[in-house]
Motif scaffolding. Structure first.
Motif, PDB file in Angstrom:
ATOM      1  N   ILE A 242      16.932  19.218 -13.076  1.00 12.30           N
ATOM      2  CA  ILE A 242      16.916  20.126 -11.927  1.00 12.30           C
ATOM      3  C   ILE A 242      15.802  21.163 -12.090  1.00 12.30           C
ATOM      4  CG2 ILE A 242      18.224  21.915 -10.714  1.00 12.30           C
ATOM      5  CD1 ILE A 242      20.744  20.246 -11.285  1.00 12.30           C
ATOM      6  N   GLY A 243      15.627  21.678 -13.282  1.00  8.97           N
ATOM      7  CA  GLY A 243      14.556  22.642 -13.538  1.00  8.97           C
ATOM      8  C   GLY A 243      13.176  22.028 -13.353  1.00  8.97           C
TER       9      GLY A 243
ATOM     10  N   TRP B  95      17.867  20.218 -17.219  1.00  2.91           N
ATOM     11  CA  TRP B  95      16.428  20.032 -17.398  1.00  2.91           C
ATOM     12  C   TRP B  95      15.819  19.287 -16.205  1.00  2.91           C
ATOM     13  CZ3 TRP B  95      13.161  22.154 -20.663  1.00  2.91           C
ATOM     14  CH2 TRP B  95      13.663  22.756 -21.807  1.00  2.91           C
TER      15      TRP B  95
ATOM     16  N   ILE C  76       8.460  21.348  -7.276  1.00  4.25           N
ATOM     17  CA  ILE C  76       8.484  21.804  -5.877  1.00  4.25           C
ATOM     18  C   ILE C  76       7.715  23.116  -5.744  1.00  4.25           C
ATOM     19  CG2 ILE C  76       9.984  22.690  -4.043  1.00  4.25           C
ATOM     20  CD1 ILE C  76      12.010  20.531  -4.864  1.00  4.25           C
ATOM     21  N   LEU C  77       7.932  24.055  -6.657  1.00  4.94           N
ATOM     22  CA  LEU C  77       7.197  25.319  -6.614  1.00  4.94           C
ATOM     23  C   LEU C  77       5.693  25.099  -6.804  1.00  4.94           C
ATOM     24  CD1 LEU C  77       9.531  27.744  -8.592  1.00  4.94           C
ATOM     25  CD2 LEU C  77       8.922  27.847  -6.182  1.00  4.94           C
TER      26      LEU C  77
ATOM     27  N   ILE D 191      12.408  19.362 -11.455  1.00  5.07           N
ATOM     28  CA  ILE D 191      12.195  19.108 -10.027  1.00  5.07           C
ATOM     29  C   ILE D 191      11.898  20.410  -9.290  1.00  5.07           C
ATOM     30  CG2 ILE D 191      13.336  18.340  -7.900  1.00  5.07           C
ATOM     31  CD1 ILE D 191      14.734  16.196  -9.597  1.00  5.07           C
ATOM     32  N   GLY D 192      12.636  21.473  -9.625  1.00  7.42           N
ATOM     33  CA  GLY D 192      12.374  22.777  -9.003  1.00  7.42           C
ATOM     34  C   GLY D 192      10.985  23.295  -9.330  1.00  7.42           C
ATOM     35  N   GLY D 193      10.547  23.126 -10.560  1.00 11.61           N
ATOM     36  CA  GLY D 193       9.207  23.544 -10.949  1.00 11.61           C
ATOM     37  C   GLY D 193       8.133  22.746 -10.227  1.00 11.61           C
TER      38      GLY D 193
END
Length: 87
Positions: A7-8, A5, A14-15, A10-12
């Motif tokens: 990592i998801g 969760w 960043i996007l 943080i990735g979201g």
């Protein structure tokens, strides 16, 4: 929270930053250009105010403001030379 969760998330984020930050760059460029054009009109106003006693008059319109704003003092000098010798 589970690592997946985090990592998801943080990735979201960043996007989201990449998608929101991209459209702002052309707006920033347009804003800087508009400010330079307004400064160019101010240059021409002062040129006309102080150059009146020397017979110098450059009309203030979008094209002359853009030339004097983007090129700066050399642009104003070029406009004066064009006005005095070519027109």
């Amino acid at each position: 929270m589970e690592p997946l969760w985090v990592i998801g998330l943080i990735g979201g984020l960043i996007l989201l930053v990449l998608m929101v930050g991209t459209p702002l760059k052309p707006l920033r460029f347009a804003g800087h250009t508009l400010i330079k054009i307004m400064i160019g009109a101010l240059f021409l106003f002062f040129l006309n105010a102080f150059g009146n006693s020397y017979g110098i008059h450059v009309p203030i319109n979008f094209v002359t403001s853009a030339v004097s704003g983007i090129l700066g003092v050399p642009g104003v000098a070029a406009l004066v030379i064009i006005q005095m010798y070519l027109i």
